[in-house]
Motif scaffolding. Structure first.
Motif, PDB file in Angstrom:
ATOM      1  N   LEU A   1      -1.245   0.958  -0.665  1.00 49.31           N
ATOM      2  CA  LEU A   1      -2.592   0.546  -1.064  1.00 49.31           C
ATOM      3  C   LEU A   1      -2.902  -0.806  -0.440  1.00 49.31           C
ATOM      4  O   LEU A   1      -2.069  -1.703  -0.408  1.00 49.31           O
TER       5      LEU A   1
ATOM      6  N   VAL B   1       2.240   5.830  -0.998  1.00 49.01           N
ATOM      7  CA  VAL B   1       0.900   5.393  -0.605  1.00 49.01           C
ATOM      8  C   VAL B   1       0.898   3.872  -0.535  1.00 49.01           C
ATOM      9  O   VAL B   1       1.246   3.196  -1.507  1.00 49.01           O
TER      10      VAL B   1
ATOM     11  N   HIS C   1      -6.538   3.697   0.569  1.00 45.79           N
ATOM     12  CA  HIS C   1      -5.298   4.467   0.463  1.00 45.79           C
ATOM     13  C   HIS C   1      -4.720   4.700   1.856  1.00 45.79           C
ATOM     14  O   HIS C   1      -5.462   4.868   2.834  1.00 45.79           O
TER      15      HIS C   1
END
Length: 242
Positions: A107, A105, A74
């Motif tokens: 990823l 976020v 993350h």
């Protein structure tokens, strides 16, 4: 076999005023927080730009754990969405071109990225996979502006992993967009992830993520298995500011 015309619609992002904003392209910035650059084994310097497809953006309560990875990291970030574009913008012009802001976020399939770097190969597939850019609802720029003291945090299952203030960013939003506009033409709908602070760590199926920036809608999502949630419809995220 005859070919049929397919009409493509750009993904849209929910705005807190109830409207939808079409997304064109996702740009991301690396090495914009000193400590994160160092935890990745690099020293801060010029901003590093890379991209994701717009289809990577998702506003949903559950995202799928991606295939072909064992290390999904993350990276909480402030996101700026461009409302009008241009080339060779000054930092002031670039800051004024922002339509709105959100919590996002980035990823990352870190093991995929590491293998690609070691082999000297492009590492696009470590960043641009399906559902790799969860984002909360946008707040219009005339309602919220980033301030140095705004806290940016990310917690997993209630445990804090990342925390900093926006004042820890090396490059401000205007400076980043100005630099980017010297390399490409910015356009309305461009989405810019502005970098992440230190503390990135691996996510597992079943984890619950909560990402926050003072004054912006909270982003929350769970990590599900690919078979169950990859085809689930998108929906808006939380808009509470607690």
């Amino acid at each position: 076999m005859s070919l049929q015309t397919v009409q493509w619609q750009p993904p849209t992002l929910a705005v807190t005023d109830g409207s939808l904003f079409p997304a064109r392209h996702v740009w991301c910035v690396g090495r914009n927080y000193v400590e994160h650059a160092r935890e990745m084994g690099a020293e801060p310097g010029e901003p590093v730009f890379f991209s994701k497809p717009a289809q990577a953006l998702v506003q949903r309560d559950e995202i799928a754990f991606p295939p072909d990875t064992g290390v999904l990291h993350h990276e909480v970030e402030m996101v700026a969405v461009v409302g009008r574009g241009g080339r060779n913008l000054s930092p002031g012009q670039a800051a004024r071109a922002v339509f709105g802001y959100a919590v996002g976020v980035d990823l990352t399939r870190r093991d995929v990225q590491s293998r690609a770097k070691q082999a000297g190969h492009p590492w696009e597939m470590s960043k641009g996979f399906d559902q790799s850019a969860p984002i909360a609802s946008l707040v219009r720029a005339d309602c919220w502006q980033p301030k140095p003291g705004c806290r940016i945090t990310l917690a997993v299952n209630g445990r804090l992993h990342q925390q900093a203030t926006l004042g820890d960013m090396i490059w401000s939003t205007g400076a980043l967009l100005s630099r980017l506009s010297q390399q490409v033409t910015l356009s309305a709908g461009d989405v810019i992830f502005t970098g992440t602070p230190a503390g990135v760590s691996a996510l597992q199926i079943g984890d619950r993520v909560r990402a926050e920036i003072d004054g912006l809608p909270v982003l929350t999502f769970s990590v599900g298995d690919d078979a169950r949630c990859s085809a689930a419809p998108s929906k808006g995220n939380e808009t509470d500011g607690d």
